[in-house]
Design a protein around this motif. Structure first.
Motif, mmCIF file in Angstrom:
data_model
loop_
_atom_site.group_PDB
_atom_site.id
_atom_site.type_symbol
_atom_site.label_atom_id
_atom_site.label_comp_id
_atom_site.label_asym_id
_atom_site.label_seq_id
_atom_site.Cartn_x
_atom_site.Cartn_y
_atom_site.Cartn_z
ATOM 1 N N ALA A 99 9.543 37.349 -41.072
ATOM 2 C CA ALA A 99 8.172 37.304 -40.553
ATOM 3 C C ALA A 99 7.777 38.685 -40.053
ATOM 4 O O ALA A 99 8.498 39.305 -39.275
ATOM 5 C CB ALA A 99 8.054 36.279 -39.431
ATOM 6 N N VAL A 100 6.630 39.176 -40.531
ATOM 7 C CA VAL A 100 6.037 40.418 -40.057
ATOM 8 C C VAL A 100 4.648 40.067 -39.527
ATOM 9 O O VAL A 100 3.801 39.581 -40.266
ATOM 10 C CB VAL A 100 5.944 41.478 -41.167
ATOM 11 C CG1 VAL A 100 5.271 42.741 -40.636
ATOM 12 C CG2 VAL A 100 7.320 41.807 -41.719
ATOM 13 N N ILE A 101 4.440 40.310 -38.237
ATOM 14 C CA ILE A 101 3.201 39.902 -37.576
ATOM 15 C C ILE A 101 2.524 41.145 -37.009
ATOM 16 O O ILE A 101 3.158 41.938 -36.299
ATOM 17 C CB ILE A 101 3.486 38.886 -36.449
ATOM 18 C CG1 ILE A 101 4.284 37.702 -36.989
ATOM 19 C CG2 ILE A 101 2.186 38.411 -35.812
ATOM 20 C CD1 ILE A 101 4.818 36.787 -35.908
ATOM 21 N N VAL A 102 1.247 41.324 -37.334
ATOM 22 C CA VAL A 102 0.455 42.438 -36.825
ATOM 23 C C VAL A 102 -0.572 41.872 -35.843
ATOM 24 O O VAL A 102 -1.294 40.923 -36.167
ATOM 25 C CB VAL A 102 -0.251 43.203 -37.959
ATOM 26 C CG1 VAL A 102 -1.135 44.304 -37.395
ATOM 27 C CG2 VAL A 102 0.775 43.782 -38.921
ATOM 28 N N VAL A 103 -0.636 42.454 -34.652
ATOM 29 C CA VAL A 103 -1.586 42.031 -33.612
ATOM 30 C C VAL A 103 -2.468 43.231 -33.298
ATOM 31 O O VAL A 103 -1.972 44.291 -32.890
ATOM 32 C CB VAL A 103 -0.847 41.554 -32.342
ATOM 33 C CG1 VAL A 103 -1.848 41.103 -31.288
ATOM 34 C CG2 VAL A 103 0.113 40.423 -32.681
ATOM 35 N N SER B 253 8.182 47.101 -23.601
ATOM 36 C CA SER B 253 9.635 47.280 -23.544
ATOM 37 C C SER B 253 10.355 45.939 -23.525
ATOM 38 O O SER B 253 11.396 45.764 -24.174
ATOM 39 C CB SER B 253 10.007 48.091 -22.304
ATOM 40 O OG SER B 253 9.474 49.392 -22.383
ATOM 41 N N VAL B 254 9.806 44.966 -22.759
ATOM 42 C CA VAL B 254 10.428 43.644 -22.723
ATOM 43 C C VAL B 254 10.372 42.999 -24.102
ATOM 44 O O VAL B 254 11.356 42.426 -24.592
ATOM 45 C CB VAL B 254 9.734 42.760 -21.665
ATOM 46 C CG1 VAL B 254 10.237 41.329 -21.748
ATOM 47 C CG2 VAL B 254 9.971 43.322 -20.272
ATOM 48 N N ALA B 255 9.206 43.090 -24.764
ATOM 49 C CA ALA B 255 9.075 42.512 -26.102
ATOM 50 C C ALA B 255 10.002 43.207 -27.093
ATOM 51 O O ALA B 255 10.631 42.558 -27.944
ATOM 52 C CB ALA B 255 7.621 42.613 -26.570
ATOM 53 N N ARG B 256 10.098 44.522 -26.990
ATOM 54 C CA ARG B 256 10.966 45.263 -27.911
ATOM 55 C C ARG B 256 12.427 44.883 -27.719
ATOM 56 O O ARG B 256 13.160 44.692 -28.693
ATOM 57 C CB ARG B 256 10.765 46.763 -27.679
ATOM 58 C CG ARG B 256 11.539 47.632 -28.655
ATOM 59 C CD ARG B 256 11.305 49.092 -28.362
ATOM 60 N NE ARG B 256 11.864 49.927 -29.407
ATOM 61 C CZ ARG B 256 11.833 51.252 -29.404
ATOM 62 N NH1 ARG B 256 11.258 51.890 -28.422
ATOM 63 N NH2 ARG B 256 12.367 51.950 -30.383
ATOM 64 N N SER B 257 12.862 44.776 -26.443
ATOM 65 C CA SER B 257 14.252 44.390 -26.177
ATOM 66 C C SER B 257 14.547 42.999 -26.723
ATOM 67 O O SER B 257 15.611 42.756 -27.306
ATOM 68 C CB SER B 257 14.512 44.438 -24.669
ATOM 69 O OG SER B 257 14.308 45.737 -24.174
ATOM 70 N N MET B 258 13.609 42.076 -26.539
ATOM 71 C CA MET B 258 13.799 40.714 -27.017
ATOM 72 C C MET B 258 13.958 40.688 -28.536
ATOM 73 O O MET B 258 14.807 39.982 -29.083
ATOM 74 C CB MET B 258 12.593 39.856 -26.596
ATOM 75 C CG MET B 258 12.728 38.374 -26.900
ATOM 76 S SD MET B 258 11.188 37.502 -26.540
ATOM 77 C CE MET B 258 10.937 37.926 -24.830
ATOM 78 N N ASP C 86 6.939 47.959 -33.849
ATOM 79 C CA ASP C 86 6.413 49.253 -34.275
ATOM 80 C C ASP C 86 4.993 49.425 -33.749
ATOM 81 O O ASP C 86 4.189 48.490 -33.788
ATOM 82 C CB ASP C 86 6.379 49.360 -35.801
ATOM 83 C CG ASP C 86 7.766 49.366 -36.407
ATOM 84 O OD1 ASP C 86 8.680 49.914 -35.775
ATOM 85 O OD2 ASP C 86 7.936 48.810 -37.513
ATOM 86 N N PRO C 87 4.642 50.642 -33.258
ATOM 87 C CA PRO C 87 3.250 50.916 -32.910
ATOM 88 C C PRO C 87 2.447 51.275 -34.166
ATOM 89 O O PRO C 87 2.907 52.050 -35.011
ATOM 90 C CB PRO C 87 3.350 52.104 -31.955
ATOM 91 C CG PRO C 87 4.597 52.808 -32.378
ATOM 92 C CD PRO C 87 5.536 51.765 -32.917
ATOM 93 N N TYR D 21 0.057 46.473 -32.792
ATOM 94 C CA TYR D 21 1.504 46.260 -32.801
ATOM 95 C C TYR D 21 1.926 45.489 -34.047
ATOM 96 O O TYR D 21 1.242 44.557 -34.469
ATOM 97 C CB TYR D 21 1.927 45.485 -31.542
ATOM 98 C CG TYR D 21 1.431 46.124 -30.273
ATOM 99 C CD1 TYR D 21 2.109 47.191 -29.706
ATOM 100 C CD2 TYR D 21 0.261 45.687 -29.658
ATOM 101 C CE1 TYR D 21 1.651 47.800 -28.549
ATOM 102 C CE2 TYR D 21 -0.205 46.283 -28.496
ATOM 103 C CZ TYR D 21 0.489 47.343 -27.959
ATOM 104 O OH TYR D 21 0.033 47.943 -26.817
ATOM 105 N N ARG D 22 3.080 45.899 -34.605
ATOM 106 C CA ARG D 22 3.673 45.200 -35.736
ATOM 107 C C ARG D 22 5.037 44.664 -35.311
ATOM 108 O O ARG D 22 5.885 45.406 -34.841
ATOM 109 C CB ARG D 22 3.820 46.124 -36.947
ATOM 110 C CG ARG D 22 4.415 45.419 -38.165
ATOM 111 C CD ARG D 22 4.403 46.313 -39.384
ATOM 112 N NE ARG D 22 5.278 47.467 -39.229
ATOM 113 C CZ ARG D 22 5.353 48.470 -40.099
ATOM 114 N NH1 ARG D 22 4.574 48.448 -41.172
ATOM 115 N NH2 ARG D 22 6.178 49.478 -39.900
#
Length: 577
Positions: free
Chosen positions: A364-368, A399-404, A413-414, A424-425
């Motif tokens: 899954a690749v999600i772009v917001v 940072s929390v989302a990236r660590s998760m 990815d920005p 965000y991707r």
């Protein structure tokens, strides 16, 4: 044999001594001439006997004058030698400090007046201006005030000062630690910018956890109130005296109460720390659920648009984690807009087409992203940021989302959306069953038989990575002992139990990894040691002969093969005399 260069400072003291001797000589000649004239005159008046008496007096006076000049010259000579020695010592220490190019931290040699007498390359890298013997500490670091300078130049005890300074690499938080010596102070410069940023992130995360606990209590109370409202509304709806309008109002109350209860339940789930649960097998439904929460959380006027390019399979994150990541990143993207617009959520799998070209295969690749109202939203509206983004560049939520995500092998990815705004991707890996992954391991049966029965210490901080590896190793027949903290891991290492192999996560050891790993090798010299790092750059080359390094994202097959390689190293250590 090379001649030692005469210090430049000695010439001025030599000239001073010559000048003093010249003054003493002129004074002596003048005194003798005057006394000689007085002697002739007195002799003519008084006779020969008076002449002898006056001669003795003059002789004593001349000797006293000569001794006085000699003592004065000797004192000045000793002072000149001491000053010359101190000057030469400062110059030699300065040259020694200048040559310290092997230190990561900067070192400055500073005299009592605050002038720089030496600086190593690391210190000069922090300084924007050229460093010379006439440069002062205040001129090179204007952010230091007078009190800071007095502290750093203190002769009695070591001092420490932290200030934000403008350096050649931009604004940095520098730590100045002074160590006084006999004639100057040595100042150690350390860049603590990342450390301070990490401390700030930890404080912000602690504040967020406190807010989460408060939100959890509010959600509990709110849920209790809604339960009471819905219960009474349900009782009232059963009475026969209600009119059609009353029944419609009661239905609205029940509907809104159920909706509020759902929101309270999601708030309770999102406020939990250390969320655990089964992996999500329907990520598309969770994306739609996160979009529904965003429609409630955003101000009126925002349009939340969801585009699913293709069906998505099972992923490694839990349902709540997917909702949490999309919800928080969506709110952050919307905060960049001064007015309401379009919040776009685009989802698909990894492919060669942007924005799904992740170079790694994700299920899954999600772009917001957030766009201005009326903007045309398409898959080609996004491009990857050209700048290299580190953990320090992310805020707390990112940072929390990236660590998760990274714990499960994912990535954040920005991106840049239309108008240059950030978006965000999210890359989420697919889920593979343990049985399928074990069956797919390309390991000969002989090696499987070789590792079967090994007592293995598995020390990792991530419960997800630990559970995944534990399942694989137990399938291979290893006897696994788990440890999720440094203290518990060291307790197992120091016990009488002998392990055939040990797998430890580099993150557990912090900055003392080198010393702790060497201690583990001494306590368990016959054990194979495999260290899992976040990236290949964290490997400690000083231990390359005794330890095998791999990454936390390595496949089970790679981990098993690295473990066998580490076992071969331990067998080699055993054979050495």
């Amino acid at each position: 044999m090379a001649m030692t260069a005469i210090p430049k400072g000695i010439w001025k003291y030599a000239l001073l001594l010559l000048l003093l001797l010249a003054i003493a000589t002129v004074a002596s000649i003048s005194t003798i001439s005057t006394l000689h004239s007085m002697l002739i005159e007195e002799a003519q008046k008084r006779g020969t006997q008076s002449f002898d008496e006056i001669g003795r007096i003059i002789t004593v006076a001349i000797l006293a004058l000569t001794m006085g000049f000699l003592l004065l010259a000797g004192a000045l000579g000793l002072w000149a030698i001491r000053s010359t020695t101190q000057t030469e010592a400062r110059r030699r220490i300065g040259r020694f400090v200048d040559a310290m190019d092997y230190l990561r931290d900067g070192i400055l040699a500073v005299d009592r007046k605050g002038f720089i007498t030496g600086s190593n390359p690391a210190a000069r890298a922090f300084i924007t201006a050229a460093v010379s013997t006439t440069s002062s500490l205040k001129a090179l670091f204007p952010s230091l005030n007078d009190d800071d300078l007095r502290q750093l130049c203190d002769r009695t005890s070591p001092q420490e000062v932290e200030r934000t300074c403008k350096t050649a690499q931009g604004f940095k938080t520098l730590r100045f630690r002074s160590q006084p010596t006999e004639d100057l102070n040595l100042i150690l410069l350390s860049d603590v910018t990342d450390q301070k940023s990490l401390e700030m992130q930890h404080r912000q995360i602690a504040q967020l956890q406190l807010i989460g606990r408060v939100a959890r209590g509010v959600a509990h109370d709110f849920n209790n109130i809604l339960c009471a409202i819905s219960a009474h509304a349900s009782l009232l709806s059963r009475t026969e005296s209600n009119t059609d309008q009353d029944r419609e109002s009661l239905r609205s109350i029940l509907h809104e109460s159920e909706r509020g209860a759902i929101l309270a339940r999601h708030l309770l789930e999102l406020s939990r720390t250390g969320i655990k649960g089964p992996p999500c097998d329907r990520p598309a439904e969770q994306i739609q659920q996160a979009a529904s929460l965003l429609r409630v959380g955003l101000s009126p006027g925002w349009v939340v648009q969801v585009d699913l390019v293709e069906p998505l399979g099972s992923v490694a994150l839990t349902s709540v984690q997917i909702e949490q990541v999309i919800l928080n990143l969506g709110l952050l993207a919307a905060d960049e807009h001064a007015s309401a617009g379009i919040l776009h959520i685009l989802a698909g799998s990894s492919s060669s087409k942007p924005p799904f070209d992740t170079h790694e295969m994700f299920e899954a690749v999600i772009v917001v992203a957030a766009h201005d109202p009326g903007a045309t939203v398409s898959e080609t509206a996004y491009r990857l940021s050209d700048a290299t983004t580190t953990a320090a560049d992310f805020g707390v939520i990112q940072s929390v989302a990236r660590s998760m995500l990274e714990e499960m092998g994912g990535r954040l990815d920005p991106l840049f959306a239309s108008g240059g705004r950030h978006c965000y991707r999210i890359g989420i890996p697919g889920l593979k069953s343990p049985q399928a992954s074990i069956a797919a391991l390309n390991i000969p049966d002989e090696l499987k038989t070789y590792v079967a029965g090994w007592p293995l210490l598995l020390a990792v901080s991530s419960s997800d990575i630990g559970a995944r590896l534990e399942t694989h190793f137990k399938e291979l027949g290893l006897r696994v002992v788990m440890a999720d903290t440094l203290v518990s891991a060291l307790q197992y290492v120091q016990s009488d139990r002998q392990f055939s192999a040990m797998i430890v996560e580099r993150q557990l050891f912090g900055q003392e990894a080198d010393a702790l790993l060497r201690a583990i090798l001494k306590l368990q010299p016959l054990s194979a040691l495999l260290v899992l790092c976040s990236s290949s750059t964290e490997a400690l080359h000083s231990l390359a002969k005794d330890v095998v390094f791999s990454t936390v994202t390595a496949s089970p097959e790679e981990v098993v093969r690295s473990l066998i390689m580490a076992k071969a190293m331990s067998d080699g250590r055993r054979k050495k005399p």
